[in-house]
Design an enzyme around this catalytic site. Sequence first.
Site, PDB file in Angstrom:
ATOM      1  N   SER A 121      -3.903 -38.552 -11.056  1.00 13.68           N
ATOM      2  CA  SER A 121      -4.640 -37.418 -11.624  1.00 13.68           C
ATOM      3  C   SER A 121      -3.832 -36.710 -12.687  1.00 13.68           C
ATOM      4  CB  SER A 121      -4.939 -36.386 -10.541  1.00 13.68           C
ATOM      5  OG  SER A 121      -5.517 -36.986  -9.430  1.00 13.68           O
ATOM      6  N   HIS A 142      -9.404 -43.186 -13.475  1.00 16.17           N
ATOM      7  CA  HIS A 142      -9.389 -41.969 -12.651  1.00 16.17           C
ATOM      8  C   HIS A 142     -10.779 -41.680 -12.109  1.00 16.17           C
ATOM      9  CE1 HIS A 142      -8.942 -37.418 -12.161  1.00 16.17           C
ATOM     10  NE2 HIS A 142      -8.263 -37.982 -11.207  1.00 16.17           N
ATOM     11  N   GLU A 154     -12.604 -41.338 -15.670  1.00 21.10           N
ATOM     12  CA  GLU A 154     -11.797 -41.158 -16.875  1.00 21.10           C
ATOM     13  C   GLU A 154     -10.945 -42.421 -17.051  1.00 21.10           C
ATOM     14  OE1 GLU A 154     -11.141 -36.319 -17.131  1.00 21.10           O
ATOM     15  OE2 GLU A 154      -9.926 -37.446 -15.719  1.00 21.10           O
ATOM     16  N   ASN A 192      -9.241 -32.500 -14.778  1.00 17.74           N
ATOM     17  CA  ASN A 192      -8.231 -31.771 -14.012  1.00 17.74           C
ATOM     18  C   ASN A 192      -7.496 -30.748 -14.860  1.00 17.74           C
ATOM     19  OD1 ASN A 192      -8.939 -33.049 -11.729  1.00 17.74           O
ATOM     20  ND2 ASN A 192      -7.206 -34.452 -11.678  1.00 17.74           N
TER      21      ASN A 192
HETATM   22  N1  LIG Z   1      -7.818 -36.233  -3.749  1.00 19.43           N
HETATM   23  C1  LIG Z   1      -8.495 -36.202  -4.873  1.00 19.43           C
HETATM   24  O1  LIG Z   1      -9.457 -35.435  -4.992  1.00 19.43           O
HETATM   25  C2  LIG Z   1      -8.128 -37.117  -6.015  1.00 19.43           C
HETATM   26  C3  LIG Z   1      -9.068 -37.338  -7.032  1.00 19.43           C
HETATM   27  C4  LIG Z   1      -8.754 -38.258  -8.059  1.00 19.43           C
HETATM   28  C5  LIG Z   1      -7.523 -38.889  -8.054  1.00 19.43           C
HETATM   29  N2  LIG Z   1      -6.618 -38.630  -7.070  1.00 19.43           N
HETATM   30  C6  LIG Z   1      -5.357 -39.369  -7.099  1.00 19.43           C
HETATM   31  O2  LIG Z   1      -5.491 -40.471  -6.230  1.00 19.43           O
HETATM   32  C7  LIG Z   1      -4.226 -40.805  -5.684  1.00 19.43           C
HETATM   33  C8  LIG Z   1      -4.325 -40.810  -4.156  1.00 19.43           C
HETATM   34  O3  LIG Z   1      -4.624 -39.489  -3.705  1.00 19.43           O
HETATM   35  P1  LIG Z   1      -5.320 -39.202  -2.298  1.00 19.43           P
HETATM   36  O4  LIG Z   1      -5.810 -37.814  -2.345  1.00 19.43           O
HETATM   37  O5  LIG Z   1      -6.265 -40.298  -1.989  1.00 19.43           O
HETATM   38  O6  LIG Z   1      -4.054 -39.277  -1.326  1.00 19.43           O
HETATM   39  P2  LIG Z   1      -4.032 -39.458   0.257  1.00 19.43           P
HETATM   40  O7  LIG Z   1      -2.802 -38.824   0.734  1.00 19.43           O
HETATM   41  O8  LIG Z   1      -5.313 -39.066   0.871  1.00 19.43           O
HETATM   42  O9  LIG Z   1      -3.925 -41.074   0.444  1.00 19.43           O
HETATM   43  C9  LIG Z   1      -2.833 -41.834   0.022  1.00 19.43           C
HETATM   44  C10 LIG Z   1      -2.784 -43.123   0.841  1.00 19.43           C
HETATM   45  O10 LIG Z   1      -1.780 -43.977   0.301  1.00 19.43           O
HETATM   46  C11 LIG Z   1      -1.152 -44.653   1.370  1.00 19.43           C
HETATM   47  N3  LIG Z   1       0.159 -45.139   0.948  1.00 19.43           N
HETATM   48  C12 LIG Z   1       1.314 -44.437   0.801  1.00 19.43           C
HETATM   49  N4  LIG Z   1       2.307 -45.285   0.407  1.00 19.43           N
HETATM   50  C13 LIG Z   1       1.764 -46.519   0.300  1.00 19.43           C
HETATM   51  C14 LIG Z   1       2.297 -47.801  -0.051  1.00 19.43           C
HETATM   52  N5  LIG Z   1       3.572 -47.959  -0.362  1.00 19.43           N
HETATM   53  N6  LIG Z   1       1.455 -48.863  -0.038  1.00 19.43           N
HETATM   54  C15 LIG Z   1       0.168 -48.713   0.283  1.00 19.43           C
HETATM   55  N7  LIG Z   1      -0.390 -47.525   0.623  1.00 19.43           N
HETATM   56  C16 LIG Z   1       0.400 -46.429   0.630  1.00 19.43           C
HETATM   57  C17 LIG Z   1      -1.090 -43.577   2.448  1.00 19.43           C
HETATM   58  O11 LIG Z   1      -0.928 -44.181   3.725  1.00 19.43           O
HETATM   59  C18 LIG Z   1      -2.437 -42.885   2.296  1.00 19.43           C
HETATM   60  O12 LIG Z   1      -3.440 -43.467   3.081  1.00 19.43           O
HETATM   61  C19 LIG Z   1      -3.238 -39.789  -6.223  1.00 19.43           C
HETATM   62  O13 LIG Z   1      -2.626 -40.332  -7.365  1.00 19.43           O
HETATM   63  C20 LIG Z   1      -4.141 -38.624  -6.606  1.00 19.43           C
HETATM   64  O14 LIG Z   1      -3.594 -37.814  -7.608  1.00 19.43           O
HETATM   65  C21 LIG Z   1      -6.906 -37.785  -6.037  1.00 19.43           C
END
Ligand SMILES: NC(=O)c1ccc[n+]([C@@H]2O[C@H](COP(=O)([O-])OP(=O)(O)OC[C@H]3O[C@@H](n4cnc5c(N)ncnc54)[C@H](O)[C@@H]3O)[C@@H](O)[C@H]2O)c1
Length: 596
Positions: A121, A142, A154, A192
């Site tokens: 993000s 994204h 995005e 964002n």
């Molecule tokens: N939460 C949102 O609203 C949102 C929206 C768009 C983008 N993002 C982006 O998406 C990405 C993930 O965010 P999220 O909110 O889903 O996080 P989250 O914490 O909910 O999930 C992350 C997952 O990654 C796994 N993980 C960690 N290390 C790992 C590895 N080495 N190999 C495989 N899996 C691994 C974890 O076990 C976890 O299940 C981030 O870059 C975030 O900025 C988030």
Amino acid sequence: MAREFTSVGVVGLGTMGAGIVEVFARNGIDVVAVEISEGALERGRANLTGSTDRAVAKGKLAAADRDALLGRITFAVGLDALHSVDLVVEAVPEHLDLKQRIFAELDRVCKPDAILATNTSSLSVTEISVATTRPNQVIGIHFFNPAPVMKLVEVVRTVVTSADVVADVEALCARLGKVDVTINDRAGFIANALLFGYLNHAVAMFEARYASREDIDAAMKLGCGLPMGPLALMDLIGVDTAYEILDTMYRRGGRDRRHAPVPLIKQMVTAGLLGRKSGRGFYTYERPGSPVVVPDEATPVTTEAALADGARAITKVGVVGSGTMATGIIEVFAKAGYEVVSVTRGAEKSATVCEAVKTSLNKGVVRGRLSEEDRDAALGRVTWSAALDHLADVDVVVEAVVEELSVKKALFASLDEICKPGVVLATTTSSLPVIDVAMATQRPADVVGLHFFNPAPIMPLVEVVRTIRTSPETTATARALCATLGKTAVVCGDRSGFIVNALLFPYLNDAVKMLEASYSTADDIDHAMKLGCGYPMGPFELLDVVGLDVSLAIQRELYLELREPGFAPAPLLEHLVTAGYLGRKTGRGFRDHTHR
Ligand SMILES: NC(=O)c1ccc[n+]([C@@H]2O[C@H](COP(=O)([O-])OP(=O)(O)OC[C@H]3O[C@@H](n4cnc5c(N)ncnc54)[C@H](O)[C@@H]3O)[C@@H](O)[C@H]2O)c1
């Protein structure tokens, strides 16, 4: 010919990853879904089946289609399972070193022509790409939360991403039924960059006890038509993820203080209050992962009895003024059964207001929302007057005269002499400090702000503004009064912009700055906020409706009060106003409305 993607990989099955897997599988693409451990894999699988089961329960997905969808997914621990996919989307936590390690590993494991995408993000896609030997095949895709629902994607190209890769990913987005905007690699991209300053500001309001969580959220939902309030959205995004995004945006985005995470956010992360995914964040949820909010110790009691507690009885209301707001407010009170004394500056003005109220009530009758008897009864409750003396026996006065402090102060001084003791004196000001008006009287404890929104008969929100001198009884009375009008009252402190304008206008101003910096177009920015965040209108559509002059005036007030450099009005906004491009009302603002 765009490249055909038959199998893709998703790394990390948390909030975003599980949703992204679902998007691909729903569209007939085989997915290899990868997590770090067996436990995490199980949680990811549960995220996914939870979401698809809800879709089936809501009738949005047939049970057979769900089974086919789940049949396209292979679950695995470790990146080795991704050796033959055409594309990988990484969705692990928002840490640069972690993402770089994963990309170096993906580069080793994946086919040479596989595209490697990150769902980051806020981190630099460029910095992630240089961890591989194929930065020209690295791109940002994204998605928005929840990925299966939000239409926007995005697509982030770096200076080295090859044009073919961009085109292939754009075609893939279209196949997934998404709308894409393609942009360069900048912190926060479009959505964002505009959203997180607002979210952080909302948390700061909550932390400073400026308003309750429920009131901040209700204000933005009901005042702006947003699908959810900012604190509920923080819980959906994940408080830890939001922290990382803010922190990165602060460091990458020019150290704008508005992105420096509010201390409370870090404390919540440390305490494990991560939002929906941990079952507790700003709100408490039924269980981890559930969207259902359950009451907790901070939940306010909103029963009728609790609302009436400490409130004074009101039967007769005075409304001073003859403009749009006064007219709407007279109608609202009369329809709710109150006796209303309308005071204007002359018989002619009274006649005009009376006509306007009649016209509006008649519209209600034509549309079948009001019976003729109710219309006549409502009109019968209003007394039309040009003398303030007629307010001697009302229980509350609502002032809605011109937005000039000297005029309002003089009026409140007169009301102080005329009205009986214990009367609530309310101002509808949208930008002046209520305390200035209160101090024009000898009874500042009885003075409160009642900020109705335009059109008052339709908009469901009223901001109740208490000053440092407003008594609890006065606030309670104002709240209870709003409830009897069928409005939702939110209580806040006496600061410029109250809740809604203070949170809304800096975001609009930021959108103008983004346009001014040529990062994106007005159309793409509007799309991004509507399709990525579910906003009813994009920022430029809204600016043209509200009026650029009005928006500039509000933004100036906010800037002058808080002296926050990030609130300085965008020069482009100033120039458009100087040029007379004020929005729809003049036929031209950010867009030309004369030919539409
Ligand atoms: N939460 C949102 O609203 C949102 C929206 C768009 C983008 N993002 C982006 O998406 C990405 C993930 O965010 P999220 O909110 O889903 O996080 P989250 O914490 O909910 O999930 C992350 C997952 O990654 C796994 N993980 C960690 N290390 C790992 C590895 N080495 N190999 C495989 N899996 C691994 C974890 O076990 C976890 O299940 C981030 O870059 C975030 O900025 C988030």
